[in-house]
Design a protein around this motif. Structure first.
Motif, PDB file in Angstrom:
ATOM      1  N   VAL A  28     -12.315  42.539  38.554  1.00 49.22           N
ATOM      2  CA  VAL A  28     -12.756  41.966  37.294  1.00 49.22           C
ATOM      3  C   VAL A  28     -12.409  40.475  37.215  1.00 49.22           C
ATOM      4  O   VAL A  28     -13.178  39.664  36.680  1.00 49.22           O
ATOM      5  CB  VAL A  28     -12.180  42.743  36.086  1.00 49.22           C
ATOM      6  CG1 VAL A  28     -10.669  42.554  35.959  1.00 49.22           C
ATOM      7  CG2 VAL A  28     -12.876  42.323  34.802  1.00 49.22           C
ATOM      8  N   GLN A  29     -11.255  40.093  37.758  1.00 53.33           N
ATOM      9  CA  GLN A  29     -10.906  38.672  37.803  1.00 53.33           C
ATOM     10  C   GLN A  29     -11.929  37.885  38.620  1.00 53.33           C
ATOM     11  O   GLN A  29     -12.365  36.800  38.221  1.00 53.33           O
ATOM     12  CB  GLN A  29      -9.509  38.492  38.415  1.00 53.33           C
ATOM     13  CG  GLN A  29      -8.372  38.972  37.529  1.00 53.33           C
ATOM     14  CD  GLN A  29      -7.039  38.996  38.266  1.00 53.33           C
ATOM     15  OE1 GLN A  29      -6.983  38.834  39.496  1.00 53.33           O
ATOM     16  NE2 GLN A  29      -5.959  39.209  37.511  1.00 53.33           N
ATOM     17  N   PHE A  35     -10.765  35.391  27.440  1.00 49.16           N
ATOM     18  CA  PHE A  35     -10.796  36.714  26.808  1.00 49.16           C
ATOM     19  C   PHE A  35      -9.376  37.066  26.355  1.00 49.16           C
ATOM     20  O   PHE A  35      -8.544  37.496  27.157  1.00 49.16           O
ATOM     21  CB  PHE A  35     -11.318  37.754  27.795  1.00 49.16           C
ATOM     22  CG  PHE A  35     -12.724  37.483  28.266  1.00 49.16           C
ATOM     23  CD1 PHE A  35     -13.791  37.554  27.388  1.00 49.16           C
ATOM     24  CD2 PHE A  35     -12.971  37.143  29.591  1.00 49.16           C
ATOM     25  CE1 PHE A  35     -15.093  37.311  27.822  1.00 49.16           C
ATOM     26  CE2 PHE A  35     -14.262  36.896  30.036  1.00 49.16           C
ATOM     27  CZ  PHE A  35     -15.336  36.980  29.145  1.00 49.16           C
ATOM     28  N   TRP A  50     -16.122  32.869  23.499  1.00 52.84           N
ATOM     29  CA  TRP A  50     -15.350  32.926  24.741  1.00 52.84           C
ATOM     30  C   TRP A  50     -15.395  31.623  25.539  1.00 52.84           C
ATOM     31  O   TRP A  50     -14.816  31.546  26.617  1.00 52.84           O
ATOM     32  CB  TRP A  50     -15.857  34.098  25.589  1.00 52.84           C
ATOM     33  CG  TRP A  50     -15.727  35.394  24.839  1.00 52.84           C
ATOM     34  CD1 TRP A  50     -14.571  36.043  24.516  1.00 52.84           C
ATOM     35  CD2 TRP A  50     -16.783  36.180  24.288  1.00 52.84           C
ATOM     36  NE1 TRP A  50     -14.838  37.189  23.800  1.00 52.84           N
ATOM     37  CE2 TRP A  50     -16.197  37.306  23.646  1.00 52.84           C
ATOM     38  CE3 TRP A  50     -18.180  36.056  24.271  1.00 52.84           C
ATOM     39  CZ2 TRP A  50     -16.946  38.292  23.008  1.00 52.84           C
ATOM     40  CZ3 TRP A  50     -18.928  37.040  23.624  1.00 52.84           C
ATOM     41  CH2 TRP A  50     -18.314  38.134  23.001  1.00 52.84           C
ATOM     42  N   GLU A  74     -10.671  45.935  29.959  1.00 48.74           N
ATOM     43  CA  GLU A  74     -10.490  45.372  31.296  1.00 48.74           C
ATOM     44  C   GLU A  74     -10.594  43.847  31.307  1.00 48.74           C
ATOM     45  O   GLU A  74     -10.079  43.187  32.218  1.00 48.74           O
ATOM     46  CB  GLU A  74     -11.516  45.968  32.272  1.00 48.74           C
ATOM     47  CG  GLU A  74     -12.953  45.633  31.927  1.00 48.74           C
ATOM     48  CD  GLU A  74     -13.940  46.157  32.981  1.00 48.74           C
ATOM     49  OE1 GLU A  74     -13.504  46.441  34.116  1.00 48.74           O
ATOM     50  OE2 GLU A  74     -15.137  46.263  32.664  1.00 48.74           O
ATOM     51  N   TYR A  75     -11.280  43.273  30.306  1.00 44.19           N
ATOM     52  CA  TYR A  75     -11.433  41.825  30.254  1.00 44.19           C
ATOM     53  C   TYR A  75     -10.275  41.130  29.541  1.00 44.19           C
ATOM     54  O   TYR A  75     -10.069  39.917  29.718  1.00 44.19           O
ATOM     55  CB  TYR A  75     -12.729  41.449  29.525  1.00 44.19           C
ATOM     56  CG  TYR A  75     -13.979  41.790  30.289  1.00 44.19           C
ATOM     57  CD1 TYR A  75     -14.515  40.914  31.220  1.00 44.19           C
ATOM     58  CD2 TYR A  75     -14.641  42.986  30.067  1.00 44.19           C
ATOM     59  CE1 TYR A  75     -15.670  41.218  31.921  1.00 44.19           C
ATOM     60  CE2 TYR A  75     -15.794  43.315  30.753  1.00 44.19           C
ATOM     61  CZ  TYR A  75     -16.307  42.428  31.680  1.00 44.19           C
ATOM     62  OH  TYR A  75     -17.455  42.737  32.369  1.00 44.19           O
ATOM     63  N   ARG A  76      -9.539  41.854  28.749  1.00 45.24           N
ATOM     64  CA  ARG A  76      -8.566  41.244  27.858  1.00 45.24           C
ATOM     65  C   ARG A  76      -7.380  40.644  28.607  1.00 45.24           C
ATOM     66  O   ARG A  76      -6.875  41.219  29.560  1.00 45.24           O
ATOM     67  CB  ARG A  76      -8.073  42.274  26.833  1.00 45.24           C
ATOM     68  CG  ARG A  76      -9.163  42.782  25.915  1.00 45.24           C
ATOM     69  CD  ARG A  76      -8.635  43.865  24.984  1.00 45.24           C
ATOM     70  NE  ARG A  76      -9.744  44.599  24.352  1.00 45.24           N
ATOM     71  CZ  ARG A  76      -9.618  45.742  23.714  1.00 45.24           C
ATOM     72  NH1 ARG A  76      -8.410  46.307  23.610  1.00 45.24           N
ATOM     73  NH2 ARG A  76     -10.667  46.334  23.171  1.00 45.24           N
ATOM     74  N   TRP A 128     -23.008  41.612  31.028  1.00 46.67           N
ATOM     75  CA  TRP A 128     -21.826  42.479  30.946  1.00 46.67           C
ATOM     76  C   TRP A 128     -21.790  43.289  29.651  1.00 46.67           C
ATOM     77  O   TRP A 128     -20.857  44.076  29.442  1.00 46.67           O
ATOM     78  CB  TRP A 128     -20.549  41.638  31.034  1.00 46.67           C
ATOM     79  CG  TRP A 128     -20.422  40.849  32.313  1.00 46.67           C
ATOM     80  CD1 TRP A 128     -21.037  41.108  33.501  1.00 46.67           C
ATOM     81  CD2 TRP A 128     -19.634  39.683  32.500  1.00 46.67           C
ATOM     82  NE1 TRP A 128     -20.681  40.164  34.433  1.00 46.67           N
ATOM     83  CE2 TRP A 128     -19.812  39.275  33.856  1.00 46.67           C
ATOM     84  CE3 TRP A 128     -18.781  38.922  31.688  1.00 46.67           C
ATOM     85  CZ2 TRP A 128     -19.177  38.149  34.387  1.00 46.67           C
ATOM     86  CZ3 TRP A 128     -18.155  37.805  32.223  1.00 46.67           C
ATOM     87  CH2 TRP A 128     -18.348  37.429  33.557  1.00 46.67           C
ATOM     88  N   ILE A 176     -14.379  43.108  23.059  1.00 48.18           N
ATOM     89  CA  ILE A 176     -14.656  43.238  24.489  1.00 48.18           C
ATOM     90  C   ILE A 176     -13.906  44.442  25.050  1.00 48.18           C
ATOM     91  O   ILE A 176     -12.903  44.886  24.485  1.00 48.18           O
ATOM     92  CB  ILE A 176     -14.228  41.965  25.250  1.00 48.18           C
ATOM     93  CG1 ILE A 176     -12.742  41.657  24.998  1.00 48.18           C
ATOM     94  CG2 ILE A 176     -15.102  40.774  24.848  1.00 48.18           C
ATOM     95  CD1 ILE A 176     -12.199  40.488  25.789  1.00 48.18           C
ATOM     96  N   ILE A 200     -15.243  37.422  36.651  1.00 46.39           N
ATOM     97  CA  ILE A 200     -15.171  36.369  35.643  1.00 46.39           C
ATOM     98  C   ILE A 200     -15.100  35.001  36.310  1.00 46.39           C
ATOM     99  O   ILE A 200     -15.780  34.047  35.891  1.00 46.39           O
ATOM    100  CB  ILE A 200     -13.953  36.602  34.727  1.00 46.39           C
ATOM    101  CG1 ILE A 200     -14.117  37.913  33.956  1.00 46.39           C
ATOM    102  CG2 ILE A 200     -13.749  35.435  33.766  1.00 46.39           C
ATOM    103  CD1 ILE A 200     -12.857  38.369  33.242  1.00 46.39           C
TER     104      ILE A 200
END
Length: 524
Positions: free
Chosen positions: A366-367, A473, A430, A483-485, A409, A480, A370
């Motif tokens: 996920v990193q 995020f 964001w 997983e994004y937080r 997303w 959201i 982004i």
């Protein structure tokens, strides 16, 4: 026996009766005997009176003065360096001159507090280099070793702060006439008055030196035809126009300025290498962000003058705070570390670079997702940056990419096309900041330029600016998926516009996730 005044007895015996201005020196135990003074004034080696060569910047600074002279013929222009500023009690911050002063004189470093550049109007074509003004630098020179100032003045005495250049030395270095600061008041106030009765109009860079502001204001008031109905806003407009013009003068950099920025960026790249090397110690420390900050600061002081601005060393959720400069948090394996930092060269030109690093050396899925979105937005901004393009188009290009990814997303509550409209802007939740700003003597350079020359202006060869999209995020953002937080990513590069398009001055620092991982592995 005389009878003393009871009030005097009370004053002498009452704590706190010492004048406030004297209390700062209560810790001092300085000798004051005549014998000490006589001995301190003797037996010193003769001063070196060899004049230094002319600085490389001198001719560039002269052209800048000529350019501003053409904007304001017949008016006295006053550009102060600024005074020392108290940090705590009797200690001062490191001195840095005002950027307009540095630009017009070529003086950097910390050796000209209280100096003032005065451009005196001259008959058309008779000024410096055939211009409209003659320039003089008013300055407090080095005190002789036979003076008490040499050893007794903690702000300007050589014994305390080191040597200061002489008037002759600065004149030789800068090709700029110099005069003792004792003559400044007359130089600023003489002939001031309404132009319709033969007086001279004065323009001042304000809010730099309060004493100079007061001196000019008093001169304007005392020479006004009708002081009681004096409209100070008229003078504010005059001064604002000077600040505006000085800011716009820096929009296009000359070749000397570009070289200074290259130097600052190269030193900044070395600072980022030190950050990567320091990561194991940062992870082990309870305030690992401070370890990161300190690693970069050490390199900034070694390679340049100082930091160009306070370093942002933000790990984990702190990376979602745009101006996180507390740097008080821990650095954990598995987090991303966002570092926004720049070295200020001795000329005072600064870099401004951001890299987002995986603390463990490898991005998670996920990193990486982004990070790749932010990198693609940056690349789109580079593609939009061409001579003749509007400055605002760089930002628009980055926003189109980020809005599309956020829609892909499933994070946007509306289609990307609607978000990108003026009525929408939901994607800015964001990415709330601008993608670009000019760079130079100030990290946000040329900030007082008119909108039509900055945001609505066209990109031209010689402009230097940043490209810095990001996504932030926050851990507490319930709009959201989890997983994004707690993930913040920004990639910032320093860009020189040329006739052939943009040149990435900070390209030596890896940008792609794969290159970042390989680079970190090579340093660790």
């Amino acid at each position: 026996m005389t009878v003393s005044d009871p009030a005097e007895e009370f004053t002498e015996a009452t704590p706190g009766s010492q004048p406030l201005e004297e209390r700062a020196t209560n810790r001092s135990q300085r000798p004051s005997s005549d014998a000490f003074k006589a001995f301190m004034a003797s037996h010193w080696a003769p001063a070196d009176t060899t004049l230094p060569p002319r600085d490389a910047v001198a001719d560039h600074a002269a052209r800048r003065r000529r350019a501003i002279s053409e904007r304001f013929p017949g008016e006295r222009l006053i550009v102060p360096a600024g005074p020392l500023k108290v940090r705590s009690n009797d200690t001062d911050y490191r001195f840095r001159p005002h950027s307009a002063f540095a630009h017009l004189t070529g003086l950097g470093l910390d050796h000209e507090p209280d100096a003032v550049l005065v451009l005196e109007p001259a008959d058309a074509g008779t000024g410096d280099d055939g211009g409209q003004h003659t320039a003089t630098l008013y300055f407090r020179p080095l005190a002789g070793r036979d003076s008490a100032q040499f050893y007794a003045d903690p702000r300007s005495g050589e014994f305390w702060v080191g040597a200061r250049p002489t008037l002759a030395e600065l004149e030789a270095r800068l090709g700029l006439p110099t005069a003792h600061i004792d003559g400044l008041e007359v130089a600023v106030t003489k002939g001031v008055g309404a132009t319709e009765i033969g007086g001279i109009s004065v323009r001042l860079v304000r809010k730099v030196d309060e004493n100079l502001d007061a001196l000019v204001d008093t001169a304007r008031y005392n020479t006004a035809q009708d002081p009681e109905s004096l409209d100070l806003s008229v003078y504010d407009a005059l001064d604002d126009q000077l600040a505006e013009a000085l800011s716009e003068l820096r929009l296009v950099k000359d070749e000397w300025e570009v070289e200074q920025l290259r130097t600052a960026v190269a030193a900044t790249a070395k600072g980022f290498e030190e950050i990567v090397r320091a990561l194991p110690r940062a992870v082990a420390h309870r305030r690992g962000e401070r370890v990161v900050e300190a690693a970069f600061f050490a390199k900034a002081r070694e390679e340049g003058n100082d930091l160009g601005y306070d370093t942002i060393a933000a790990s984990g959720n702190n990376a979602t705070v745009l101006h996180w400069i507390r740097n008080s948090g821990a650095v954990h394996e598995g987090e991303l570390l966002l570092v926004d930092a720049g070295v200020e060269a001795e000329s005072l030109y600064t870099a401004d670079v951001t890299r987002t690093l995986p603390v463990s050396g490898t991005f998670s899925e996920v990193q990486r997702r982004i990070y790749r979105a932010v990198l693609d937005a940056a690349d789109a901004a580079f593609a939009a940056a061409r001579p003749g393009a509007k400055f605002r188009q760089v930002h628009a290009a980055a926003m189109e990419v980020l809005a599309a990814r956020l829609e892909e997303w499933g994070l946007l509550p509306v289609p990307a096309s609607e978000a990108l409209s003026e009525e929408g802007q939901q994607h800015r939740r964001w990415m709330p900041h601008g993608t670009s700003h000019h760079l130079g003597l100030d990290v946000h350079d040329c900030a007082q330029a008119r909108r039509e020359l900055y945001l609505d202006g066209e990109l031209a060869p010689g402009m230097v600016f940043t490209i810095e999209p990001g996504l932030y995020f926050k851990a507490e953002d319930l709009a959201i998926p989890e997983e994004y937080r707690g993930i913040g990513v920004r990639i910032e590069d320093d860009v020189l516009m040329t006739e052939d398009g943009p040149v990435n001055l900070s390209a030596a620092l890896p940008r792609t996730p794969e290159d970042v991982e390989a680079w970190m592995a090579s340093l660790r």
